[in-house]
Motif scaffolding. Structure first.
Motif, mmCIF file in Angstrom:
data_model
loop_
_atom_site.group_PDB
_atom_site.id
_atom_site.type_symbol
_atom_site.label_atom_id
_atom_site.label_comp_id
_atom_site.label_asym_id
_atom_site.label_seq_id
_atom_site.Cartn_x
_atom_site.Cartn_y
_atom_site.Cartn_z
ATOM 1 N N ASN A 110 0.896 -1.153 0.000
ATOM 2 C CA ASN A 110 0.000 0.000 0.000
ATOM 3 C C ASN A 110 0.933 1.201 0.000
ATOM 4 N N PRO A 111 1.395 1.624 -1.181
ATOM 5 C CA PRO A 111 2.545 2.532 -1.263
ATOM 6 C C PRO A 111 2.189 3.990 -0.998
ATOM 7 N N PRO A 112 3.199 4.814 -0.684
ATOM 8 C CA PRO A 112 2.966 6.262 -0.656
ATOM 9 C C PRO A 112 2.603 6.739 -2.056
ATOM 10 N N TYR A 113 1.639 7.643 -2.148
ATOM 11 C CA TYR A 113 1.201 8.048 -3.488
ATOM 12 C C TYR A 113 0.998 9.541 -3.662
ATOM 13 N N PHE A 114 1.017 10.323 -2.579
ATOM 14 C CA PHE A 114 0.903 11.765 -2.754
ATOM 15 C C PHE A 114 2.249 12.343 -3.163
ATOM 16 N N GLU A 115 2.244 13.323 -4.055
ATOM 17 C CA GLU A 115 3.474 14.019 -4.400
ATOM 18 C C GLU A 115 4.026 14.716 -3.159
ATOM 19 N N ALA A 116 5.340 14.835 -3.092
ATOM 20 C CA ALA A 116 5.982 15.482 -1.947
ATOM 21 C C ALA A 116 5.402 16.878 -1.738
ATOM 22 N N SER A 117 5.124 17.210 -0.469
ATOM 23 C CA SER A 117 4.559 18.519 -0.140
ATOM 24 C C SER A 117 5.155 18.979 1.179
ATOM 25 N N GLY A 118 4.696 20.113 1.650
ATOM 26 C CA GLY A 118 5.216 20.646 2.902
ATOM 27 C C GLY A 118 4.629 19.994 4.131
ATOM 28 N N SER A 119 3.583 19.189 3.959
ATOM 29 C CA SER A 119 2.927 18.562 5.100
ATOM 30 C C SER A 119 3.814 17.502 5.729
ATOM 31 N N GLU A 120 3.833 17.463 7.051
ATOM 32 C CA GLU A 120 4.625 16.459 7.768
ATOM 33 C C GLU A 120 3.772 15.277 8.214
ATOM 34 N N LYS A 121 2.461 15.336 8.009
ATOM 35 C CA LYS A 121 1.573 14.270 8.488
ATOM 36 C C LYS A 121 1.813 12.983 7.704
ATOM 37 N N ASP A 122 2.236 11.925 8.399
ATOM 38 C CA ASP A 122 2.489 10.619 7.775
ATOM 39 C C ASP A 122 3.332 10.771 6.513
ATOM 40 N N LYS A 123 4.342 11.609 6.591
ATOM 41 C CA LYS A 123 5.087 12.002 5.388
ATOM 42 C C LYS A 123 5.675 10.811 4.636
ATOM 43 N N ILE A 124 6.372 9.914 5.344
ATOM 44 C CA ILE A 124 7.016 8.786 4.670
ATOM 45 C C ILE A 124 5.977 7.808 4.135
ATOM 46 N N ALA A 125 4.915 7.564 4.906
ATOM 47 C CA ALA A 125 3.914 6.576 4.512
ATOM 48 C C ALA A 125 3.027 7.065 3.384
ATOM 49 N N ARG A 126 2.809 8.384 3.281
ATOM 50 C CA ARG A 126 1.823 8.898 2.330
ATOM 51 C C ARG A 126 2.427 9.621 1.130
ATOM 52 N N GLN A 127 3.619 10.224 1.306
ATOM 53 C CA GLN A 127 4.203 11.026 0.230
ATOM 54 C C GLN A 127 5.372 10.288 -0.430
ATOM 55 N N THR A 128 5.564 10.544 -1.703
ATOM 56 C CA THR A 128 6.602 9.839 -2.463
ATOM 57 C C THR A 128 7.982 10.472 -2.260
ATOM 58 N N VAL A 129 8.329 10.673 -0.992
ATOM 59 C CA VAL A 129 9.633 11.286 -0.689
ATOM 60 C C VAL A 129 10.740 10.240 -0.606
ATOM 61 N N GLU A 130 10.396 9.010 -0.194
ATOM 62 C CA GLU A 130 11.391 7.955 -0.045
ATOM 63 C C GLU A 130 11.272 6.889 -1.130
ATOM 64 N N LEU A 131 10.087 6.750 -1.730
ATOM 65 C CA LEU A 131 9.863 5.710 -2.729
ATOM 66 C C LEU A 131 8.787 6.175 -3.688
ATOM 67 N N ASN A 132 9.166 6.390 -4.959
ATOM 68 C CA ASN A 132 8.156 6.774 -5.935
ATOM 69 C C ASN A 132 7.715 5.561 -6.749
ATOM 70 N N PHE A 133 6.702 5.742 -7.578
ATOM 71 C CA PHE A 133 6.135 4.614 -8.315
ATOM 72 C C PHE A 133 7.175 3.941 -9.214
ATOM 73 N N ARG A 134 7.983 4.722 -9.896
ATOM 74 C CA ARG A 134 8.952 4.131 -10.829
ATOM 75 C C ARG A 134 9.974 3.254 -10.084
ATOM 76 N N GLU A 135 10.435 3.725 -8.931
ATOM 77 C CA GLU A 135 11.375 2.940 -8.129
ATOM 78 C C GLU A 135 10.725 1.667 -7.599
ATOM 79 N N LEU A 136 9.483 1.801 -7.158
ATOM 80 C CA LEU A 136 8.740 0.649 -6.643
ATOM 81 C C LEU A 136 8.566 -0.421 -7.722
#
Length: 233
Positions: A110-136
């Motif tokens: 259940n991958p992170p799928y939101f584009e990176a943003s300024g929000s810190e809420k669940d940042k690693i789990a929800r935003q593609t800061v550590e793993l994007n779709f192409r890498e996955l």
């Protein structure tokens, strides 16, 4: 934070780790692991999906990865307290640099799928800061066995881009489930499954609620071995 109690296991939760949600429950209920003996979960969070899959397939062994140390520790607690603990293992690991000679019969996420943003809420789990779709996709295609299945749940609007990238990595779409939040609404999520071997595409629709806060009969049936539902008059 209050634990989430299922029929055969309990999920301890934390404010710092992505909580139990419908997306995870759907993937844990619907991912095809019938023939899997070796399963990899990318981004375990609380360990929910692996625990559900372990309940469904008593012959499979599971390895979970998460880049968040707090998630790893929480997953370990949830794994160890479950009746499936002997088949469950998790490690602190960045999927992009995961080095193994193993091939997996099932890879689920259940991958992170939101584009990176300024929000810190669940940042690693929800935003593609550590793993994007192409890498996955690229890494999953390397680790999948010849007859293995790569399963995930993503927003419906991300489906076309994801499928295109998967095709570029020689992954064939073999199953597509259109998830609607409520009857008559637009597609909310997609469960997609891919294989290195081309097969006929299986396509279906699934509705979570028949009316606001009233689960559909298919959802109740799908999750009856997991959820503890209150009796309804």
């Amino acid at each position: 934070m209050k634990s989430f109690v299922f029929r055969q296991f309990e999920i301890r939760q934390s404010a710092d780790v992505f909580r139990v949600g419908t997306d995870g429950v759907l993937l844990g209920s619907l991912a095809d692991i019938r023939n899997a003996r070796k399963v990899l979960e990318v981004g375990t969070g609380t360990g929910l999906i692996s625990l559900m899959l372990a309940q469904r397939n008593p012959k499979a062994e599971f390895l979970g990865l998460d880049i968040n140390q707090e998630a790893v520790e929480l997953t370990r607690l949830n794994f160890e307290s479950s009746p499936f603990h002997s088949r469950l293992k998790n490690i602190h690991q960045d999927f992009k640099t995961f080095d193994t000679q193993d091939k997996f019969d099932a890879i689920v996420t259940n991958p992170p799928y939101f584009e990176a943003s300024g929000s810190e809420k669940d940042k690693i789990a929800r935003q593609t800061v550590e793993l994007n779709f192409r890498e996955l996709i690229s890494k999953s295609s390397e680790l999948l066995s010849e007859q293995g299945v790569f399963s995930l749940i993503i927003p419906a609007e991300s489906g076309n881009d994801f499928m295109k990238m998967a095709q570029e990595n020689h992954l064939f779409l073999i199953r597509q489930i259109h998830i609607k939040g409520i009857e008559g609404s637009k597609n909310k999520r997609l469960i997609l499954e891919f294989s290195l071997t081309e097969k006929a595409l299986e396509e279906s629709e699934f509705i979570i609620e028949k009316s606001p806060r009233q689960y559909s009969d298919p959802y109740l049936e799908l999750t009856k071995e997991f959820h503890v539902f209150k009796n309804r008059s």
